[in-house]
Enzyme design. Structure first.
Site, PDB file in Angstrom:
ATOM      1  N   GLU A   1       0.817  -1.204   0.000  1.00 24.23           N
ATOM      2  CA  GLU A   1       0.000   0.000   0.000  1.00 24.23           C
ATOM      3  C   GLU A   1       0.859   1.266   0.000  1.00 24.23           C
ATOM      4  O   GLU A   1       0.510   2.268  -0.631  1.00 24.23           O
ATOM      5  CB  GLU A   1      -0.933  -0.003   1.219  1.00 24.23           C
ATOM      6  CG  GLU A   1      -1.933  -1.139   1.238  1.00 24.23           C
ATOM      7  CD  GLU A   1      -1.443  -2.370   1.993  1.00 24.23           C
ATOM      8  OE1 GLU A   1      -2.284  -3.086   2.554  1.00 24.23           O
ATOM      9  OE2 GLU A   1      -0.202  -2.613   2.014  1.00 24.23           O
TER      10      GLU A   1
ATOM     11  N   ARG B   1      21.058 -22.595  -8.948  1.00 24.76           N
ATOM     12  CA  ARG B   1      22.105 -22.342  -9.947  1.00 24.76           C
ATOM     13  C   ARG B   1      21.564 -22.249 -11.369  1.00 24.76           C
ATOM     14  O   ARG B   1      22.053 -21.457 -12.161  1.00 24.76           O
ATOM     15  CB  ARG B   1      23.174 -23.458  -9.892  1.00 24.76           C
ATOM     16  CG  ARG B   1      23.841 -23.568  -8.531  1.00 24.76           C
ATOM     17  CD  ARG B   1      24.898 -24.654  -8.512  1.00 24.76           C
ATOM     18  NE  ARG B   1      24.396 -25.969  -8.870  1.00 24.76           N
ATOM     19  CZ  ARG B   1      23.695 -26.758  -8.052  1.00 24.76           C
ATOM     20  NH1 ARG B   1      23.398 -26.341  -6.844  1.00 24.76           N
ATOM     21  NH2 ARG B   1      23.280 -27.951  -8.461  1.00 24.76           N
TER      22      ARG B   1
END
Length: 361
Positions: A53, A229
């Site tokens: 918000e 990876r």
């Protein structure tokens, strides 16, 4: 899809962008609309930083428009002072007259309190738009607070003939498999079951959880890194179950590249990126593991093996999802894969691999 649903769906898409960084907070997206035009949006990007918000309100160039706008958010705005001030108060401060919410936050510090702040200030609040999708997005967050444990995902790969690992007690059989792997010359280990496509999706899953766990035998026999990876993303906390501290310190999981904890029966000790945590040998093992993870605020964990560890979670009915790959490779004999006596909820193909998703509803 009506107007409210369209913008809550936008919130959900924004919220997902924070999946690797916001835990132990929930994923939240926010959109601000004026005359059916988006004038601001944002999402919770990182734990300890501004909520969705705040980002959305700050992104609005002409703040005078806020007093005649609608704010959409997939989760009830917070009502408590934590790492950041309450978002519900901020909405009231900017005199935003209408708020549409995907679902209520069941966390006790918030649950209904944010909505009360808004309604007491005269804000027109609509609740429950795309509620099911909103709850599904943050199921790990809700699970953590309701069950006092992480959301548990079991994962393993098995051969076409039902084995999770080779027969390591038979040298001749091992040698045969190694020779077959050398002849293929594809860079895969002799005991590798699945395809590169499946490996990539597993690395993606690792970016979506807070922790990853293996037992002693898996850490020793496979010597895995348990890091991310093959895709972009953050590596999870490595959790190693080594109750009697049998593992040598030259294994990849002890390389110091990412935070790692070792659950054991002997000692508490801290080193750089490595912590030994002692658990009580007189108490039930799974309960002890989950207690430690809860205290560490781990909301989600991927259990990658081995068989005994996976079976222990299954036997104790402490799991939420199972993701099971079946490859085309055969071992002929070896260590039997775990069995869950439930039909898959969803099945997919990744290359030659079959993937089943099983939910413990």
């Amino acid at each position: 899809m009506n107007t409210h649903e369209k913008y809550i769906n936008n919130c959900l898409q924004l919220a997902k962008l924070g999946i690797s960084e916001v835990s132990p907070n929930p994923m939240v997206g926010c959109v601000i609309v004026h005359n059916d035009k988006v004038i601001g949006q944002g999402y919770h990007q990182k734990y300890g930083e501004a909520h969705a918000e705040v980002y959305a309100i700050n992104s609005v160039e002409d703040k005078s428009l806020l007093s005649n706008s609608t704010l959409y958010v997939n989760l009830e705005p917070c009502a408590h002072f934590g790492k950041t001030p309450p978002c519900a108060n901020l909405i009231v401060e900017y005199k935003i007259p209408r708020v549409v919410i995907g679902c209520i936050d069941t966390y006790s510090e918030v649950s209904g309190k944010g909505i009360k702040i808004l309604t007491d200030a005269g804000v027109d609040v609509t609740i429950g738009v795309l509620e099911r999708k909103s709850k599904e997005l943050n199921k790990r967050f809700f699970n953590y607070h309701s069950k006092k444990r992480p959301y548990i995902i079991l994962k393993w790969a098995k051969t076409a003939d039902g084995f999770i690992d080779v027969d390591r007690s038979d040298p001749e059989h091992l040698e045969k498999l190694k020779q077959e792997a050398e002849l293929k010359n594809d860079g895969k280990a002799y005991n590798w079951i699945t395809t590169d496509e499946s490996k990539k999706i597993v690395h993606h899953w690792r970016t979506e959880v807070q922790a990853i766990m293996v037992g002693t035998n898996t850490a020793f026999n496979d010597n895995p890194r348990l890091t991310v990876r093959d895709v972009n993303g953050k590596s999870p906390l490595r959790v190693i179950l080594d109750l009697n501290l049998r593992l040598p310190d030259n294994l990849r999981v002890f390389d110091g590249s990412t935070p790692t904890i070792v659950l054991n029966y002997s000692k508490n000790e801290k080193k750089t990126n490595l912590e030994f945590i002692k658990i009580d040998s007189n108490k039930e093992l799974i309960a002890e593991i989950l207690s430690v993870l809860y205290e560490l605020k781990v909301q989600s964990i991927l259990i990658e093996g081995g068989t005994r560890l996976l079976e222990t979670f299954i036997e104790n009915n402490q799991w939420d999802e199972a993701r099971v790959f079946t490859g085309i490779k055969k071992f002929e004999r070896g260590l039997k894969a775990p069995i869950i006596n439930k039909e898959p909820n969803t099945s997919l193909m990744f290359g030659d691999d079959h993937l089943d998703f099983i939910f413990n509803d």
